[in-house]
Design a protein around this motif. Structure first.
Motif, PDB file in Angstrom:
ATOM      1  N   ILE A   9      25.073  52.852  33.216  1.00 53.93           N
ATOM      2  CA  ILE A   9      26.115  53.683  33.806  1.00 53.93           C
ATOM      3  C   ILE A   9      27.103  52.749  34.482  1.00 53.93           C
ATOM      4  O   ILE A   9      26.717  51.801  35.153  1.00 53.93           O
ATOM      5  CB  ILE A   9      25.557  54.740  34.785  1.00 53.93           C
ATOM      6  CG1 ILE A   9      24.728  54.114  35.899  1.00 53.93           C
ATOM      7  CG2 ILE A   9      24.738  55.780  34.041  1.00 53.93           C
ATOM      8  CD1 ILE A   9      24.297  55.075  36.973  1.00 53.93           C
ATOM      9  N   LEU A  34      25.878  61.540  36.750  1.00 54.70           N
ATOM     10  CA  LEU A  34      25.503  60.303  36.062  1.00 54.70           C
ATOM     11  C   LEU A  34      23.987  60.133  36.020  1.00 54.70           C
ATOM     12  O   LEU A  34      23.414  59.805  34.974  1.00 54.70           O
ATOM     13  CB  LEU A  34      26.121  59.090  36.756  1.00 54.70           C
ATOM     14  CG  LEU A  34      27.555  58.733  36.441  1.00 54.70           C
ATOM     15  CD1 LEU A  34      27.995  57.554  37.302  1.00 54.70           C
ATOM     16  CD2 LEU A  34      27.756  58.427  34.977  1.00 54.70           C
ATOM     17  N   LYS A  38      21.611  60.222  32.615  1.00 54.61           N
ATOM     18  CA  LYS A  38      20.723  59.113  32.270  1.00 54.61           C
ATOM     19  C   LYS A  38      19.279  59.590  32.180  1.00 54.61           C
ATOM     20  O   LYS A  38      18.546  59.230  31.271  1.00 54.61           O
ATOM     21  CB  LYS A  38      20.860  57.983  33.287  1.00 54.61           C
ATOM     22  CG  LYS A  38      20.053  56.761  32.893  1.00 54.61           C
ATOM     23  CD  LYS A  38      20.348  55.556  33.732  1.00 54.61           C
ATOM     24  CE  LYS A  38      19.506  54.390  33.231  1.00 54.61           C
ATOM     25  NZ  LYS A  38      19.793  53.166  33.936  1.00 54.61           N
ATOM     26  N   GLY A  44      25.584  60.810  27.570  1.00 57.25           N
ATOM     27  CA  GLY A  44      26.762  60.930  28.430  1.00 57.25           C
ATOM     28  C   GLY A  44      27.421  62.280  28.409  1.00 57.25           C
ATOM     29  O   GLY A  44      28.565  62.419  28.826  1.00 57.25           O
ATOM     30  N   CYS A  85      31.804  65.155  29.533  1.00 59.21           N
ATOM     31  CA  CYS A  85      31.306  63.803  29.268  1.00 59.21           C
ATOM     32  C   CYS A  85      31.993  62.797  30.178  1.00 59.21           C
ATOM     33  O   CYS A  85      33.003  63.081  30.798  1.00 59.21           O
ATOM     34  CB  CYS A  85      31.499  63.438  27.801  1.00 59.21           C
ATOM     35  SG  CYS A  85      33.196  63.522  27.238  1.00 59.21           S
ATOM     36  N   PHE A  86      31.398  61.623  30.223  1.00 58.61           N
ATOM     37  CA  PHE A  86      31.895  60.518  31.032  1.00 58.61           C
ATOM     38  C   PHE A  86      32.578  59.517  30.106  1.00 58.61           C
ATOM     39  O   PHE A  86      31.903  58.896  29.290  1.00 58.61           O
ATOM     40  CB  PHE A  86      30.745  59.801  31.734  1.00 58.61           C
ATOM     41  CG  PHE A  86      29.869  60.702  32.543  1.00 58.61           C
ATOM     42  CD1 PHE A  86      30.228  61.066  33.819  1.00 58.61           C
ATOM     43  CD2 PHE A  86      28.688  61.184  32.012  1.00 58.61           C
ATOM     44  CE1 PHE A  86      29.423  61.899  34.575  1.00 58.61           C
ATOM     45  CE2 PHE A  86      27.869  62.012  32.759  1.00 58.61           C
ATOM     46  CZ  PHE A  86      28.236  62.374  34.042  1.00 58.61           C
ATOM     47  N   TRP A  89      30.879  56.151  29.968  1.00 58.15           N
ATOM     48  CA  TRP A  89      29.556  56.093  29.326  1.00 58.15           C
ATOM     49  C   TRP A  89      29.668  55.467  27.944  1.00 58.15           C
ATOM     50  O   TRP A  89      28.879  54.615  27.567  1.00 58.15           O
ATOM     51  CB  TRP A  89      28.989  57.500  29.203  1.00 58.15           C
ATOM     52  CG  TRP A  89      27.574  57.565  28.745  1.00 58.15           C
ATOM     53  CD1 TRP A  89      27.098  57.421  27.472  1.00 58.15           C
ATOM     54  CD2 TRP A  89      26.427  57.795  29.554  1.00 58.15           C
ATOM     55  NE1 TRP A  89      25.746  57.563  27.436  1.00 58.15           N
ATOM     56  CE2 TRP A  89      25.306  57.793  28.714  1.00 58.15           C
ATOM     57  CE3 TRP A  89      26.260  58.017  30.915  1.00 58.15           C
ATOM     58  CZ2 TRP A  89      24.020  58.004  29.199  1.00 58.15           C
ATOM     59  CZ3 TRP A  89      24.982  58.227  31.387  1.00 58.15           C
ATOM     60  CH2 TRP A  89      23.880  58.208  30.519  1.00 58.15           C
TER      61      TRP A  89
END
Length: 107
Positions: A9, A34, A38, A44, A85-86, A89
């Motif tokens: 991350i 986050l 994980k 992500g 989503c990130f 990621w």
């Protein structure tokens, strides 16, 4: 590139200094999201329901994260309409399941 079985991350030690305009609630929500992504190993991506379950008291700060670009809506189809989503990621992790990635890209 991360070793197989590891997820990274992207969290810099200056994270809190880089986003002084975000509320404490939004910053905590980001960290909670986050960690949950994980933990669940969901590439992500988190659904709205997953976010509400991991951070019910901070969920209302999601709009702040979207506005700051820390989280994006990443719906590839109607089944993922409430998926977030990130962006960071994907810069740090390869998708673990190529078939899943191909399915999202229409392949």
């Amino acid at each position: 590139m991360p070793r197989a079985g590891r997820l990274w991350i992207a969290l810099d030690v200056e994270f809190f200094d880089e986003y002084p305009h975000l509320s404490d609630m939004a910053l905590l929500l980001f960290l909670q999201m986050l960690c949950r992504a994980k933990q669940l190993r969901v590439e992500g991506r988190l659904s709205r329901a997953q976010i509400e379950r991991c951070a019910p008291m901070h969920f209302r700060a999601l709009e702040e994260l979207l506005g700051a670009g820390l989280v994006n809506s990443c719906a590839a189809n109607e089944n993922e309409a409430n998926t977030f989503c990130f962006p960071s990621w994907f810069a740090w992790n390869d998708e673990a399941n190529p078939k899943q990635a191909a399915g999202r890209k229409g392949g």
